[in-house]
Design a protein around this motif. Structure first.
Motif, mmCIF file in Angstrom:
data_model
loop_
_atom_site.group_PDB
_atom_site.id
_atom_site.type_symbol
_atom_site.label_atom_id
_atom_site.label_comp_id
_atom_site.label_asym_id
_atom_site.label_seq_id
_atom_site.Cartn_x
_atom_site.Cartn_y
_atom_site.Cartn_z
ATOM 1 N N VAL A 139 0.798 -1.222 0.000
ATOM 2 C CA VAL A 139 0.000 0.000 0.000
ATOM 3 C C VAL A 139 0.825 1.262 0.000
ATOM 4 N N THR A 140 2.164 1.169 -0.090
ATOM 5 C CA THR A 140 3.000 2.353 -0.097
ATOM 6 C C THR A 140 3.873 2.370 -1.332
ATOM 7 N N SER A 141 4.340 3.545 -1.671
ATOM 8 C CA SER A 141 5.245 3.693 -2.798
ATOM 9 C C SER A 141 6.535 4.285 -2.296
ATOM 10 N N ALA A 142 7.497 4.501 -3.206
ATOM 11 C CA ALA A 142 8.792 5.027 -2.809
ATOM 12 C C ALA A 142 8.675 6.425 -2.238
ATOM 13 N N ASP A 143 7.630 7.151 -2.609
ATOM 14 C CA ASP A 143 7.464 8.523 -2.149
ATOM 15 C C ASP A 143 6.576 8.627 -0.931
ATOM 16 N N GLU A 144 6.039 7.505 -0.441
ATOM 17 C CA GLU A 144 5.099 7.540 0.676
ATOM 18 C C GLU A 144 5.652 6.745 1.845
ATOM 19 N N PRO A 145 5.664 7.344 3.055
ATOM 20 C CA PRO A 145 6.100 6.589 4.223
ATOM 21 C C PRO A 145 5.102 5.513 4.576
ATOM 22 N N ALA A 146 5.569 4.423 5.202
ATOM 23 C CA ALA A 146 4.684 3.328 5.583
ATOM 24 C C ALA A 146 3.553 3.827 6.464
ATOM 25 N N GLY A 147 2.336 3.337 6.213
ATOM 26 C CA GLY A 147 1.198 3.688 7.055
ATOM 27 C C GLY A 147 0.420 4.884 6.573
ATOM 28 N N GLU A 148 0.859 5.566 5.497
ATOM 29 C CA GLU A 148 0.108 6.703 4.993
ATOM 30 C C GLU A 148 -1.299 6.256 4.601
ATOM 31 N N ALA A 149 -2.241 7.191 4.706
ATOM 32 C CA ALA A 149 -3.616 6.870 4.338
ATOM 33 C C ALA A 149 -3.675 6.396 2.893
ATOM 34 N N ILE A 150 -4.405 5.332 2.675
ATOM 35 C CA ILE A 150 -4.524 4.791 1.327
ATOM 36 C C ILE A 150 -5.397 5.696 0.483
ATOM 37 N N GLY A 151 -5.141 5.739 -0.809
ATOM 38 C CA GLY A 151 -5.970 6.522 -1.695
ATOM 39 C C GLY A 151 -7.195 5.740 -2.107
ATOM 40 N N PHE A 152 -8.273 6.452 -2.438
ATOM 41 C CA PHE A 152 -9.515 5.789 -2.820
ATOM 42 C C PHE A 152 -9.281 4.848 -3.997
ATOM 43 N N GLN A 153 -8.475 5.301 -4.977
ATOM 44 C CA GLN A 153 -8.268 4.505 -6.181
ATOM 45 C C GLN A 153 -7.537 3.194 -5.895
ATOM 46 N N ALA A 154 -6.808 3.126 -4.779
ATOM 47 C CA ALA A 154 -6.032 1.927 -4.473
ATOM 48 C C ALA A 154 -6.924 0.698 -4.308
ATOM 49 N N TRP A 155 -8.136 0.888 -3.772
ATOM 50 C CA TRP A 155 -9.028 -0.240 -3.551
ATOM 51 C C TRP A 155 -10.171 -0.292 -4.562
ATOM 52 N N ASP A 156 -10.394 0.788 -5.286
ATOM 53 C CA ASP A 156 -11.422 0.814 -6.324
ATOM 54 C C ASP A 156 -10.813 0.227 -7.594
ATOM 55 N N VAL A 157 -10.749 -1.092 -7.655
ATOM 56 C CA VAL A 157 -10.012 -1.798 -8.698
ATOM 57 C C VAL A 157 -10.510 -1.457 -10.094
ATOM 58 N N ASP A 158 -11.825 -1.415 -10.293
ATOM 59 C CA ASP A 158 -12.351 -1.177 -11.634
ATOM 60 C C ASP A 158 -12.544 0.304 -11.935
ATOM 61 N N GLY A 159 -12.222 1.170 -10.974
ATOM 62 C CA GLY A 159 -12.254 2.608 -11.209
ATOM 63 C C GLY A 159 -13.624 3.191 -11.442
ATOM 64 N N ASP A 160 -14.671 2.555 -10.884
ATOM 65 C CA ASP A 160 -16.024 3.046 -11.117
ATOM 66 C C ASP A 160 -16.505 4.019 -10.053
ATOM 67 N N GLY A 161 -15.626 4.386 -9.120
ATOM 68 C CA GLY A 161 -15.986 5.378 -8.121
ATOM 69 C C GLY A 161 -16.584 4.821 -6.850
ATOM 70 N N VAL A 162 -16.712 3.503 -6.745
ATOM 71 C CA VAL A 162 -17.222 2.882 -5.519
ATOM 72 C C VAL A 162 -16.371 1.653 -5.196
ATOM 73 N N ILE A 163 -16.342 1.300 -3.927
ATOM 74 C CA ILE A 163 -15.648 0.086 -3.503
ATOM 75 C C ILE A 163 -16.703 -0.962 -3.161
ATOM 76 N N LEU A 164 -16.754 -2.017 -3.947
ATOM 77 C CA LEU A 164 -17.679 -3.118 -3.704
ATOM 78 C C LEU A 164 -17.068 -4.085 -2.692
ATOM 79 N N GLY A 165 -17.861 -5.024 -2.231
ATOM 80 C CA GLY A 165 -17.410 -5.944 -1.198
ATOM 81 C C GLY A 165 -16.184 -6.738 -1.597
ATOM 82 N N ASN A 166 -16.153 -7.227 -2.844
ATOM 83 C CA ASN A 166 -15.004 -8.020 -3.273
ATOM 84 C C ASN A 166 -13.749 -7.172 -3.412
ATOM 85 N N GLU A 167 -13.909 -5.905 -3.803
ATOM 86 C CA GLU A 167 -12.765 -5.003 -3.895
ATOM 87 C C GLU A 167 -12.225 -4.678 -2.503
ATOM 88 N N PHE A 168 -13.146 -4.461 -1.571
ATOM 89 C CA PHE A 168 -12.734 -4.192 -0.198
ATOM 90 C C PHE A 168 -11.987 -5.383 0.377
#
Length: 230
Positions: A139-168
């Protein structure tokens, strides 16, 4: 599975995410949990109070007395799907980012978890440590320290603007929380394991009691529209 938090409109959700701890605590009676009235919460007192907030059987979909990883993920998901649409929208995602952020409720405990399991001894549990490390990398990148808040897009796999149960569930698994809660390592979570791990997250100093300022964190989460609000 039963969802516990019911919000009437997305605008209200956004407003509640910005409420102060004082407002959040309005619906929680500390005295009702503190059976011996000593200003502290033991694990026994916490367990009784928490059962009033979270019905384990509502999470245990197959009724076998323990939680699988899917049931555990589903139970947590229900806490963030505030409008009961079976989808976490952007307006609801603020709480998710907060609780999975650097100081959020679901932050890794690592050595703290290990110490609690070993009666205070500093013993490294390789399985827990490896899981936590893998989750950080996911959940982190080279520019982000460990534990930073995740971005919405990180879990919204299909990019439709919502996180469904399987994506969560997919995103949730990267955090390794199931391994932390599964204290016996048998692939399931009992009610006692669930309650103990929740208790440990409030018991920041690991002394086996929840006191001030730890009680304020519980007031936030147990109070009106908090994480464990009924």
């Amino acid at each position: 599975m039963t969802n516990y938090t019911q919000l009437t409109a997305n605008g209200l959700v956004a407003l509640l995410l910005c409420t102060t701890p004082v407002l959040a605590q309005a619906g929680w009676d500390e005295g009702a949990w503190d059976a011996d009235d000593d200003g502290l919460l033991s694990i026994e007192e916490f367990r009784e109070g928490f059962r009033e907030r979270v019905d384990f059987t509502d999470w245990d979909d197959d009724g076998n007395g323990v939680l699988s990883e899917v049931e555990f993920s589903s139970g947590i998901y229900g806490r963030y799907d505030g409008d009961l649409t079976d989808a976490i929208e952007v307006t609801e995602y603020g709480a998710l980012e907060r609780d999975f952020g650097d100081e959020g409720f679901w932050r890794f405990h690592r050595e703290q978890v290990v110490e609690a399991r070993q009666g205070g001894e500093e013993v490294v549990d390789e399985e827990v440590a490896d899981t936590a490390t893998d989750a950080d990398d996911a959940v982190t990148s080279a520019d982000e320290p460990a534990g930073e808040a995740i971005g919405f897009q990180a879990w919204d796999v299909d990019g439709d603007g919502v996180i469904l149960g399987n994506e969560f569930q997919t995103g949730f698994q990267t955090w390794g929380l199931f391994a932390e809660f599964d204290r016996t390592g048998d692939g399931s979570i009992t009610e006692d394991e669930l309650t103990q791990e929740i208790f440990d997250r409030y018991d920041d100093d690991g002394d086996g009691l929840i006191e001030e300022p730890e009680l304020a964190d519980i007031g936030d989460d147990m109070g009106d529209e908090g994480l464990w609000d009924v």
